[in-house]
Motif scaffolding. Structure first.
Motif, PDB file in Angstrom:
ATOM      1  N   GLN A 178      50.573  42.127  66.207  1.00  0.00           N
ATOM      2  CA  GLN A 178      49.204  42.381  65.767  1.00  0.00           C
ATOM      3  C   GLN A 178      48.403  41.083  65.700  1.00  0.00           C
ATOM      4  O   GLN A 178      47.884  40.703  64.652  1.00  0.00           O
ATOM      5  N   THR A 179      48.323  40.386  66.813  1.00  0.00           N
ATOM      6  CA  THR A 179      47.629  39.098  66.901  1.00  0.00           C
ATOM      7  C   THR A 179      46.273  39.133  66.225  1.00  0.00           C
ATOM      8  O   THR A 179      45.906  38.204  65.506  1.00  0.00           O
ATOM      9  N   ARG A 180      45.543  40.198  66.393  1.00  0.00           N
ATOM     10  CA  ARG A 180      44.190  40.293  65.834  1.00  0.00           C
ATOM     11  C   ARG A 180      44.172  40.184  64.309  1.00  0.00           C
ATOM     12  O   ARG A 180      43.171  39.826  63.714  1.00  0.00           O
ATOM     13  N   GLU A 181      45.300  40.493  63.661  1.00  0.00           N
ATOM     14  CA  GLU A 181      45.385  40.421  62.204  1.00  0.00           C
ATOM     15  C   GLU A 181      45.856  39.051  61.719  1.00  0.00           C
ATOM     16  O   GLU A 181      45.886  38.808  60.511  1.00  0.00           O
ATOM     17  N   LEU A 182      46.220  38.171  62.612  1.00  0.00           N
ATOM     18  CA  LEU A 182      46.713  36.843  62.242  1.00  0.00           C
ATOM     19  C   LEU A 182      45.554  35.862  62.092  1.00  0.00           C
ATOM     20  O   LEU A 182      44.459  36.089  62.581  1.00  0.00           O
ATOM     21  N   VAL A 183      45.827  34.758  61.417  1.00  0.00           N
ATOM     22  CA  VAL A 183      44.822  33.724  61.177  1.00  0.00           C
ATOM     23  C   VAL A 183      45.191  32.478  61.968  1.00  0.00           C
ATOM     24  O   VAL A 183      46.340  32.031  61.946  1.00  0.00           O
ATOM     25  N   ALA A 184      44.218  31.924  62.690  1.00  0.00           N
ATOM     26  CA  ALA A 184      44.443  30.722  63.486  1.00  0.00           C
ATOM     27  C   ALA A 184      43.924  29.464  62.800  1.00  0.00           C
ATOM     28  O   ALA A 184      44.273  28.355  63.183  1.00  0.00           O
ATOM     29  N   GLY A 185      43.087  29.632  61.794  1.00  0.00           N
ATOM     30  CA  GLY A 185      42.536  28.494  61.075  1.00  0.00           C
ATOM     31  C   GLY A 185      41.678  28.966  59.921  1.00  0.00           C
ATOM     32  O   GLY A 185      41.427  30.167  59.768  1.00  0.00           O
ATOM     33  N   PHE A 186      41.244  28.015  59.109  1.00  0.00           N
ATOM     34  CA  PHE A 186      40.455  28.397  57.939  1.00  0.00           C
ATOM     35  C   PHE A 186      39.558  27.261  57.493  1.00  0.00           C
ATOM     36  O   PHE A 186      39.763  26.103  57.827  1.00  0.00           O
ATOM     37  N   TRP A 187      38.542  27.625  56.736  1.00  0.00           N
ATOM     38  CA  TRP A 187      37.717  26.703  55.967  1.00  0.00           C
ATOM     39  C   TRP A 187      37.667  27.229  54.543  1.00  0.00           C
ATOM     40  O   TRP A 187      37.709  28.447  54.330  1.00  0.00           O
ATOM     41  N   LEU A 188      37.524  26.357  53.598  1.00  0.00           N
ATOM     42  CA  LEU A 188      37.198  26.711  52.225  1.00  0.00           C
ATOM     43  C   LEU A 188      35.817  26.142  51.973  1.00  0.00           C
ATOM     44  O   LEU A 188      35.614  24.929  52.095  1.00  0.00           O
ATOM     45  N   TRP A 189      34.854  27.030  51.685  1.00  0.00           N
ATOM     46  CA  TRP A 189      33.471  26.626  51.505  1.00  0.00           C
ATOM     47  C   TRP A 189      32.998  26.945  50.097  1.00  0.00           C
ATOM     48  O   TRP A 189      33.452  27.907  49.483  1.00  0.00           O
ATOM     49  N   ASN A 190      32.031  26.176  49.635  1.00  0.00           N
ATOM     50  CA  ASN A 190      31.338  26.453  48.392  1.00  0.00           C
ATOM     51  C   ASN A 190      29.883  26.735  48.762  1.00  0.00           C
ATOM     52  O   ASN A 190      29.160  25.830  49.172  1.00  0.00           O
ATOM     53  N   VAL A 191      29.488  28.002  48.648  1.00  0.00           N
ATOM     54  CA  VAL A 191      28.154  28.440  49.060  1.00  0.00           C
ATOM     55  C   VAL A 191      27.466  29.171  47.909  1.00  0.00           C
ATOM     56  O   VAL A 191      28.106  29.548  46.925  1.00  0.00           O
ATOM     57  N   ALA A 192      26.179  29.398  48.034  1.00  0.00           N
ATOM     58  CA  ALA A 192      25.426  30.106  46.995  1.00  0.00           C
ATOM     59  C   ALA A 192      25.830  31.580  46.927  1.00  0.00           C
ATOM     60  O   ALA A 192      25.948  32.156  45.857  1.00  0.00           O
TER      61      ALA A 192
END
Length: 120
Positions: free
Chosen positions: A71-85
């Motif tokens: 289920q490749t589509r359900e996997l994660v290839a990367g990420f960011w952690l953001w602080n937004v409004a």
């Protein structure tokens, strides 16, 4: 509000294909914009699931599985952690992002639980 921005895997990312120098440069410029705006807290690319493991929990039991995972589509290839409004700001930033993959791709935005969510 903090959000996790998840770059979904594709068959290319799961095959371990590295981004082109042009894409790496474009993503670097985008990350620089996020830093300058005070939004980026963390971000990384992930190796394909073939380099990973999963641990399944069932009561006291633990079962370890080696990648690759289906289920490749359900996997994660990367990420960011953001602080937004708010989520609207996160969506606006994602729309500015270069396509993270050579072909079609998806980015998912998920709010993190904050201490105030548990106050009640």
């Amino acid at each position: 509000m903090r959000v996790m921005v998840l770059v979904k895997a594709t068959t290319d990312s799961e095959a371990g294909l590295m981004p082109s120098p042009e894409l790496l440069a474009a993503m670097g410029r985008f990350n620089d914009e996020l830093v300058a705006a005070g939004i980026l807290q963390a971000g990384e690319g992930l190796k394909p699931s073939s380099a990973g493991k999963r641990v399944a929990f069932d009561g006291d039991g633990r079962e370890v599985s080696d990648g690759p995972f289906t289920q490749t589509r359900e996997l994660v290839a990367g990420f960011w952690l953001w602080n937004v409004a708010d989520l609207d700001e996160a969506v606006a930033w994602v729309k500015r992002c270069p396509n993270p993959m050579p072909g079609p791709s998806e980015i998912e935005i998920r709010p993190l639980y904050e201490e105030a969510d548990f106050a009640a």
